[in-house]
Enzyme design. Sequence first.
Site, PDB file in Angstrom:
ATOM      1  N   GLU A  79       0.704  -1.631  -0.264  1.00 16.55           N
ATOM      2  CA  GLU A  79      -0.056  -0.097   0.277  1.00 16.55           C
ATOM      3  C   GLU A  79       1.040   1.733  -0.056  1.00 16.55           C
ATOM      4  O   GLU A  79       0.353   2.316   0.251  1.00 16.55           O
ATOM      5  CB  GLU A  79      -0.896   0.058   0.683  1.00 16.55           C
ATOM      6  CG  GLU A  79      -0.799  -0.196   2.225  1.00 16.55           C
ATOM      7  CD  GLU A  79      -1.195  -0.240   3.844  1.00 16.55           C
ATOM      8  OE1 GLU A  79      -2.329   0.468   4.271  1.00 16.55           O
ATOM      9  OE2 GLU A  79      -1.567  -1.655   4.189  1.00 16.55           O
ATOM     10  N   CYS A 111      -3.755  -3.528   4.606  1.00 20.65           N
ATOM     11  CA  CYS A 111      -2.966  -5.043   5.037  1.00 20.65           C
ATOM     12  C   CYS A 111      -2.914  -6.499   4.658  1.00 20.65           C
ATOM     13  O   CYS A 111      -2.260  -6.881   4.752  1.00 20.65           O
ATOM     14  CB  CYS A 111      -3.172  -4.148   6.252  1.00 20.65           C
ATOM     15  SG  CYS A 111      -1.605  -2.680   6.966  1.00 20.65           S
ATOM     16  N   HIS A 233      -2.629  -9.747  12.253  1.00 20.01           N
ATOM     17  CA  HIS A 233      -1.588  -8.619  11.071  1.00 20.01           C
ATOM     18  C   HIS A 233      -1.550  -7.765  12.780  1.00 20.01           C
ATOM     19  O   HIS A 233      -2.226  -8.108  13.167  1.00 20.01           O
ATOM     20  CB  HIS A 233      -3.053  -8.203  10.269  1.00 20.01           C
ATOM     21  CG  HIS A 233      -2.570  -7.100  10.201  1.00 20.01           C
ATOM     22  ND1 HIS A 233      -1.604  -6.504   9.559  1.00 20.01           N
ATOM     23  CD2 HIS A 233      -3.390  -5.679  10.558  1.00 20.01           C
ATOM     24  CE1 HIS A 233      -0.975  -5.040   9.838  1.00 20.01           C
ATOM     25  NE2 HIS A 233      -2.487  -4.463  10.270  1.00 20.01           N
TER      26      HIS A 233
HETATM   27  N1  COA Z   1       0.549   2.948  30.769  1.00 23.83           N
HETATM   28  C1  COA Z   1       0.614   2.041  29.690  1.00 23.83           C
HETATM   29  N2  COA Z   1      -0.487   1.903  29.581  1.00 23.83           N
HETATM   30  C2  COA Z   1      -1.227   3.102  28.582  1.00 23.83           C
HETATM   31  C3  COA Z   1      -0.449   4.629  28.905  1.00 23.83           C
HETATM   32  C4  COA Z   1       0.711   4.194  30.332  1.00 23.83           C
HETATM   33  N3  COA Z   1       0.965   4.992  30.926  1.00 23.83           N
HETATM   34  N4  COA Z   1      -0.853   5.259  28.307  1.00 23.83           N
HETATM   35  C5  COA Z   1      -2.137   5.501  27.689  1.00 23.83           C
HETATM   36  N5  COA Z   1      -2.179   4.269  28.100  1.00 23.83           N
HETATM   37  C6  COA Z   1      -2.402   2.760  27.067  1.00 23.83           C
HETATM   38  C7  COA Z   1      -4.532   2.866  26.839  1.00 23.83           C
HETATM   39  O1  COA Z   1      -4.701   3.164  27.437  1.00 23.83           O
HETATM   40  C8  COA Z   1      -4.231   2.977  25.940  1.00 23.83           C
HETATM   41  O2  COA Z   1      -4.469   0.940  26.109  1.00 23.83           O
HETATM   42  P1  COA Z   1      -5.824  -0.198  25.567  1.00 23.83           P
HETATM   43  O3  COA Z   1      -6.211   0.835  24.169  1.00 23.83           O
HETATM   44  O4  COA Z   1      -5.715  -1.341  25.769  1.00 23.83           O
HETATM   45  O5  COA Z   1      -7.189   1.033  26.067  1.00 23.83           O
HETATM   46  C9  COA Z   1      -3.339   2.754  24.461  1.00 23.83           C
HETATM   47  O6  COA Z   1      -2.369   2.578  25.565  1.00 23.83           O
HETATM   48  C10 COA Z   1      -3.059   3.400  23.807  1.00 23.83           C
HETATM   49  O7  COA Z   1      -3.656   4.689  24.184  1.00 23.83           O
HETATM   50  P2  COA Z   1      -4.528   5.412  23.186  1.00 23.83           P
HETATM   51  O8  COA Z   1      -4.708   6.697  24.065  1.00 23.83           O
HETATM   52  O9  COA Z   1      -5.384   4.840  22.682  1.00 23.83           O
HETATM   53  O10 COA Z   1      -3.695   5.970  22.197  1.00 23.83           O
HETATM   54  P3  COA Z   1      -3.719   7.343  20.947  1.00 23.83           P
HETATM   55  O11 COA Z   1      -5.583   7.833  20.916  1.00 23.83           O
HETATM   56  O12 COA Z   1      -2.654   8.290  20.672  1.00 23.83           O
HETATM   57  O13 COA Z   1      -3.957   5.989  19.907  1.00 23.83           O
HETATM   58  C11 COA Z   1      -3.802   4.316  18.067  1.00 23.83           C
HETATM   59  C12 COA Z   1      -3.473   4.751  19.438  1.00 23.83           C
HETATM   60  C13 COA Z   1      -3.198   3.052  18.123  1.00 23.83           C
HETATM   61  C14 COA Z   1      -5.181   4.590  18.331  1.00 23.83           C
HETATM   62  C15 COA Z   1      -2.675   5.142  17.012  1.00 23.83           C
HETATM   63  O14 COA Z   1      -1.855   4.995  17.668  1.00 23.83           O
HETATM   64  C16 COA Z   1      -3.498   4.961  15.537  1.00 23.83           C
HETATM   65  O15 COA Z   1      -4.384   5.462  15.092  1.00 23.83           O
HETATM   66  N6  COA Z   1      -2.703   3.892  15.553  1.00 23.83           N
HETATM   67  C17 COA Z   1      -3.136   3.577  13.786  1.00 23.83           C
HETATM   68  C18 COA Z   1      -4.245   3.036  13.546  1.00 23.83           C
HETATM   69  C19 COA Z   1      -4.280   1.248  13.621  1.00 23.83           C
HETATM   70  O16 COA Z   1      -3.348   0.724  13.885  1.00 23.83           O
HETATM   71  N7  COA Z   1      -4.985   0.704  14.319  1.00 23.83           N
HETATM   72  C20 COA Z   1      -5.282  -0.905  14.356  1.00 23.83           C
HETATM   73  C21 COA Z   1      -5.377  -1.580  13.124  1.00 23.83           C
HETATM   74  S1  COA Z   1      -5.261  -1.896  11.498  1.00 23.83           S
END
Ligand code: COA
Length: 390
Positions: A79, A111, A233
């Site tokens: 991609e 993916c 994945h």
């Molecule tokens: N210690 C431990 N864990 C912590 C923490 C800390 N100090 N602070 C935050 N976290 C955890 C959160 O609780 C969360 O865990 P959970 O999802 O099990 O609830 C995790 O870290 C991520 O935190 P969050 O606030 O949801 O992160 P974010 O809003 O910055 O975004 C994604 C995370 C994955 C949504 C973002 O990175 C993204 O959009 N990625 C690309 C898309 C993707 O990969 N999608 C997957 C499907 S293909």
Amino acid sequence: MKIGIDKIGFFTPHIYVDMNKLAVARNVEPEKFTIGIGQSQMAVAPITQDSITLAANAALKILDDEDREKIDYVIFGSESGIDHSKSGAVYVHQLLGLNPNARAIEVKQACYAATAGIQMAKGHIVLNPESKVLVLGSDIARYGLDTSGESTQGAGAVAMVISANPRILELENHNVYLTNDIMDFWRPIYSDKAFVDGKFSNEQYIAFFNKVWTAYQEKSGFDLNEMEAICFHLPYTKMGLKALRTVLDDTTEEVRERLLNHYTTSTTYNRNVGNIYTGSLYLSLLSLLEQSEDLKDGSRIGMFSYGSGAVGEFFSGILQPNYRNHLNMKDHKQLFDSRKEVLIEEYEHIFKETLPADGSDIELDIMKDPASICLAGITDHKRQYVNKHS
Ligand code: COA
């Protein structure tokens, strides 16, 4: 006839970022990235690596002269392709010196594409049992500096030879697949960065997994007991764990422990590379096969493939006798050991260094990149690739 993965190789660029340091630079607690997201290091692609060079470098070490002669189909899943018309497979075919009597195409569905490639390869081998197919999953995951997706970037490629009488994993035939038109992640053709609705993509990933896993159990008659391990994945290593946990209540403590232990092993490489999109599921499989000490020949491995947009598939395979003898563990260890860390300022500089978008020529310094196959520049709108060792 048994059909499946006969060889599997992997490549990632020579530089990476430490996620603890990225967290400090972005003012978040390091545990959010290392535990919450589950990533320790993130591969960074220098300007001299693109999806073509990553794929060609991944295949370079696994192919011998017999493969070069017998491969008559190259399927390039990506991609982060470099051309709207010409397939990445044609460039890779040339760079690897493959038999001219071959088909070469590119497939795309986020993916999921390499999984589509493997299934197409299977059909081709049924009709042509003597053939071998080279399937590539190659990508650079870019969400942008200081975005919520930044901690889930990465770069790398997996190359697999699919053939009859495979020496690593025989693919079984109980595949279940699912398509639903959703906007959880996409990259319009005018953008070099992905758009993502992160929370929605997480939800959909789990929903797809639950649907295809349920249907797979009905179709195959197998449940978690019959799975020695399940590979996922992995956009980031916590994602597969979230999905796996949704089904663990259905089984015994012993099976739960086994699946969780193997899950951890299957994320070792991904944790230190980041998301490589099309290759991520297969990097996880490679991690499991190369890092596990107690996987037995004949074990069944479940595989969950997911490509946003979205297509999901659950399928399985059986480990072949002495499969460990046909892995390239030494090369992959050396690849990881020889990588160098870059600090955040340098990573940001590399990230911003992009190829000209106005059609002008550029010459790149390939001596800073230790990879065999590199992008040396662009002349007259044509990317110039070199193999330093040929
Ligand atoms: N210690 C431990 N864990 C912590 C923490 C800390 N100090 N602070 C935050 N976290 C955890 C959160 O609780 C969360 O865990 P959970 O999802 O099990 O609830 C995790 O870290 C991520 O935190 P969050 O606030 O949801 O992160 P974010 O809003 O910055 O975004 C994604 C995370 C994955 C949504 C973002 O990175 C993204 O959009 N990625 C690309 C898309 C993707 O990969 N999608 C997957 C499907 S293909």
